[in-house]
Design a protein around this motif. Structure first.
Motif, PDB file in Angstrom:
ATOM      1  N   ASP A  92     -22.653  27.251 -28.190  1.00 18.06           N
ATOM      2  CA  ASP A  92     -23.010  27.813 -26.888  1.00 18.06           C
ATOM      3  C   ASP A  92     -21.756  28.417 -26.270  1.00 18.06           C
ATOM      4  O   ASP A  92     -20.624  28.109 -26.686  1.00 18.06           O
ATOM      5  N   TYR A  93     -21.954  29.272 -25.260  1.00 17.76           N
ATOM      6  CA  TYR A  93     -20.842  29.969 -24.608  1.00 17.76           C
ATOM      7  C   TYR A  93     -21.168  30.049 -23.124  1.00 17.76           C
ATOM      8  O   TYR A  93     -22.172  30.655 -22.741  1.00 17.76           O
ATOM      9  N   LEU A  94     -20.354  29.416 -22.297  1.00 20.26           N
ATOM     10  CA  LEU A  94     -20.576  29.382 -20.854  1.00 20.26           C
ATOM     11  C   LEU A  94     -19.390  30.036 -20.160  1.00 20.26           C
ATOM     12  O   LEU A  94     -18.242  29.670 -20.400  1.00 20.26           O
ATOM     13  N   THR A  95     -19.664  31.022 -19.304  1.00 18.21           N
ATOM     14  CA  THR A  95     -18.582  31.751 -18.645  1.00 18.21           C
ATOM     15  C   THR A  95     -18.215  31.106 -17.310  1.00 18.21           C
ATOM     16  O   THR A  95     -19.056  30.526 -16.626  1.00 18.21           O
ATOM     17  N   LYS A  96     -16.929  31.200 -16.978  1.00 18.54           N
ATOM     18  CA  LYS A  96     -16.421  30.721 -15.693  1.00 18.54           C
ATOM     19  C   LYS A  96     -16.583  31.831 -14.651  1.00 18.54           C
ATOM     20  O   LYS A  96     -16.430  33.004 -14.992  1.00 18.54           O
ATOM     21  N   PRO A  97     -16.825  31.464 -13.384  1.00 19.09           N
ATOM     22  CA  PRO A  97     -17.102  30.114 -12.871  1.00 19.09           C
ATOM     23  C   PRO A  97     -18.509  29.667 -13.244  1.00 19.09           C
ATOM     24  O   PRO A  97     -19.377  30.485 -13.517  1.00 19.09           O
ATOM     25  N   PHE A  98     -18.708  28.353 -13.241  1.00 20.27           N
ATOM     26  CA  PHE A  98     -20.000  27.809 -13.638  1.00 20.27           C
ATOM     27  C   PHE A  98     -20.349  26.637 -12.733  1.00 20.27           C
ATOM     28  O   PHE A  98     -19.491  26.043 -12.078  1.00 20.27           O
ATOM     29  N   SER A  99     -21.614  26.305 -12.703  1.00 18.15           N
ATOM     30  CA  SER A  99     -22.090  25.157 -11.938  1.00 18.15           C
ATOM     31  C   SER A  99     -21.941  23.888 -12.775  1.00 18.15           C
ATOM     32  O   SER A  99     -22.276  23.892 -13.964  1.00 18.15           O
ATOM     33  N   PRO A 100     -21.447  22.793 -12.191  1.00 19.11           N
ATOM     34  CA  PRO A 100     -21.398  21.530 -12.941  1.00 19.11           C
ATOM     35  C   PRO A 100     -22.759  21.128 -13.507  1.00 19.11           C
ATOM     36  O   PRO A 100     -22.839  20.596 -14.614  1.00 19.11           O
ATOM     37  N   LYS A 101     -23.828  21.411 -12.761  1.00 20.72           N
ATOM     38  CA  LYS A 101     -25.168  21.074 -13.254  1.00 20.72           C
ATOM     39  C   LYS A 101     -25.489  21.842 -14.531  1.00 20.72           C
ATOM     40  O   LYS A 101     -26.075  21.300 -15.471  1.00 20.72           O
ATOM     41  N   GLU A 102     -25.100  23.130 -14.556  1.00 24.97           N
ATOM     42  CA  GLU A 102     -25.364  23.915 -15.760  1.00 24.97           C
ATOM     43  C   GLU A 102     -24.512  23.427 -16.922  1.00 24.97           C
ATOM     44  O   GLU A 102     -24.987  23.339 -18.059  1.00 24.97           O
ATOM     45  N   LEU A 103     -23.252  23.084 -16.649  1.00 28.03           N
ATOM     46  CA  LEU A 103     -22.389  22.551 -17.705  1.00 28.03           C
ATOM     47  C   LEU A 103     -23.007  21.304 -18.325  1.00 28.03           C
ATOM     48  O   LEU A 103     -23.086  21.176 -19.553  1.00 28.03           O
ATOM     49  N   LEU A 104     -23.465  20.380 -17.488  1.00 31.22           N
ATOM     50  CA  LEU A 104     -24.058  19.141 -17.992  1.00 31.22           C
ATOM     51  C   LEU A 104     -25.326  19.421 -18.792  1.00 31.22           C
ATOM     52  O   LEU A 104     -25.580  18.782 -19.817  1.00 31.22           O
ATOM     53  N   ALA A 105     -26.117  20.397 -18.331  1.00 32.95           N
ATOM     54  CA  ALA A 105     -27.334  20.755 -19.070  1.00 32.95           C
ATOM     55  C   ALA A 105     -26.983  21.341 -20.434  1.00 32.95           C
ATOM     56  O   ALA A 105     -27.642  21.046 -21.440  1.00 32.95           O
ATOM     57  N   ARG A 106     -25.935  22.170 -20.479  1.00 35.36           N
ATOM     58  CA  ARG A 106     -25.517  22.759 -21.759  1.00 35.36           C
ATOM     59  C   ARG A 106     -25.021  21.675 -22.721  1.00 35.36           C
ATOM     60  O   ARG A 106     -25.264  21.738 -23.923  1.00 35.36           O
ATOM     61  N   ILE A 107     -24.313  20.681 -22.184  1.00 35.04           N
ATOM     62  CA  ILE A 107     -23.826  19.587 -23.037  1.00 35.04           C
ATOM     63  C   ILE A 107     -24.993  18.770 -23.576  1.00 35.04           C
ATOM     64  O   ILE A 107     -25.014  18.385 -24.748  1.00 35.04           O
ATOM     65  N   ARG A 108     -25.983  18.514 -22.723  1.00 34.34           N
ATOM     66  CA  ARG A 108     -27.165  17.780 -23.199  1.00 34.34           C
ATOM     67  C   ARG A 108     -27.868  18.554 -24.313  1.00 34.34           C
ATOM     68  O   ARG A 108     -28.301  17.975 -25.312  1.00 34.34           O
ATOM     69  N   ALA A 109     -27.972  19.864 -24.140  1.00 38.39           N
ATOM     70  CA  ALA A 109     -28.596  20.692 -25.179  1.00 38.39           C
ATOM     71  C   ALA A 109     -27.767  20.660 -26.456  1.00 38.39           C
ATOM     72  O   ALA A 109     -28.308  20.593 -27.565  1.00 38.39           O
ATOM     73  N   MET A 110     -26.439  20.694 -26.308  1.00 39.40           N
ATOM     74  CA  MET A 110     -25.553  20.647 -27.464  1.00 39.40           C
ATOM     75  C   MET A 110     -25.703  19.325 -28.210  1.00 39.40           C
ATOM     76  O   MET A 110     -25.705  19.286 -29.441  1.00 39.40           O
ATOM     77  N   SER A 111     -25.856  18.234 -27.466  1.00 40.91           N
ATOM     78  CA  SER A 111     -26.006  16.928 -28.110  1.00 40.91           C
ATOM     79  C   SER A 111     -27.322  16.839 -28.869  1.00 40.91           C
ATOM     80  O   SER A 111     -27.409  16.171 -29.893  1.00 40.91           O
TER      81      SER A 111
END
Length: 225
Positions: free
Chosen positions: A97-116
């Motif tokens: 996955d690729y997430l651009t800055k700036p980002f929302s902490p909620k979106e970061l956590l959702a991306r990590i859950r998807a990655m897991s």
């Protein structure tokens, strides 16, 4: 879930560590590409959060090195580089996955859950070495002679041995992998769990054994004829 965070901006790294730890993740921060490669290859992580613009080796070089070594650990790129070409390059090199800055902490956590979930979706749930089978979904170690349900730390240790037969693992590796960097676990705990596994392998009439290498560590190897 244990994460490796690769971010050279220390204030942002501290903020990300705080967010992740508050949400139940264990995080080890590093600040340059060379350390990122060394830590990633220790095989103690469940995922990597990787910035692109880091010193010594950039994030793309880190990712390329990790994938060329055969390490398929899930990787989420975090970067201020938002051009389509950069995102395509990261994904083509093997990022999940690729997430651009700036980002929302909620979106970061959702991306990590998807990655897991990508890692959890791996189809092969069994490891086989010799006449021994380890079921990763049930933690059952078995042979034609019987079976044992392994406790969590026994399972983690046996999974490591069976994932890489004949590879020698140091005591420090197991302490970091199973108990964590910040743990006060001592060597005798590793010895104890190796002893537990050896006894189970003996009962199962295993044709493999856990061999000790003096001042080096342990390896799963075929029994002597």
């Amino acid at each position: 879930m244990r994460l490796l965070l690769v971010e050279d901006e220390k204030s942002l790294s501290r903020a990300l560590c705080s967010i992740l730890e508050d949400n139940g993740y264990s995080v080890d921060p590093v600040y340059d590409g060379e350390d990122a490669i060394a830590f990633a290859n220790s095989e103690i992580y469940d995922g990597i959060i990787l910035d692109v613009m880091i010193p010594k080796k950039n994030g793309f070089e880190v990712l390329e090195s990790i994938r060329k070594s055969g390490n398929m650990i899930p990787v989420l790129i975090l970067s201020a580089r938002s051009r389509v070409d950069d995102r395509v390059k990261g994904l083509d090199l093997g990022a999940n996955d690729y997430l651009t800055k700036p980002f929302s902490p909620k979106e970061l956590l959702a991306r990590i859950r998807a990655m897991s979930r990508v890692k959890l979706a791996e189809p092969d749930t069994t490891l086989r070495v010799g006449n021994i089978i380890l079921d990763k979904s049930t933690h059952e170690l078995s042979s034609t002679a019987g079976n044992f349900h392994l406790a969590n730390k026994e399972f983690q240790m046996m999974e490591q041995f069976m994932s890489h037969p004949k590879r020698v693992y140091s005591i420090d590796f197991f302490i970091e992998k199973i108990w964590g960097y910040e743990s006060d676990a001592e060597q005798n705990l590793v010895w104890t769990y190796v002893s537990y596994l050896r006894k189970k392998l003996k009962v199962l009439h295993a044709d493999v054994k856990i061999k000790a290498y003096r001042n080096t560590g342990y390896s799963l190897e075929p029994c002597d004829d």
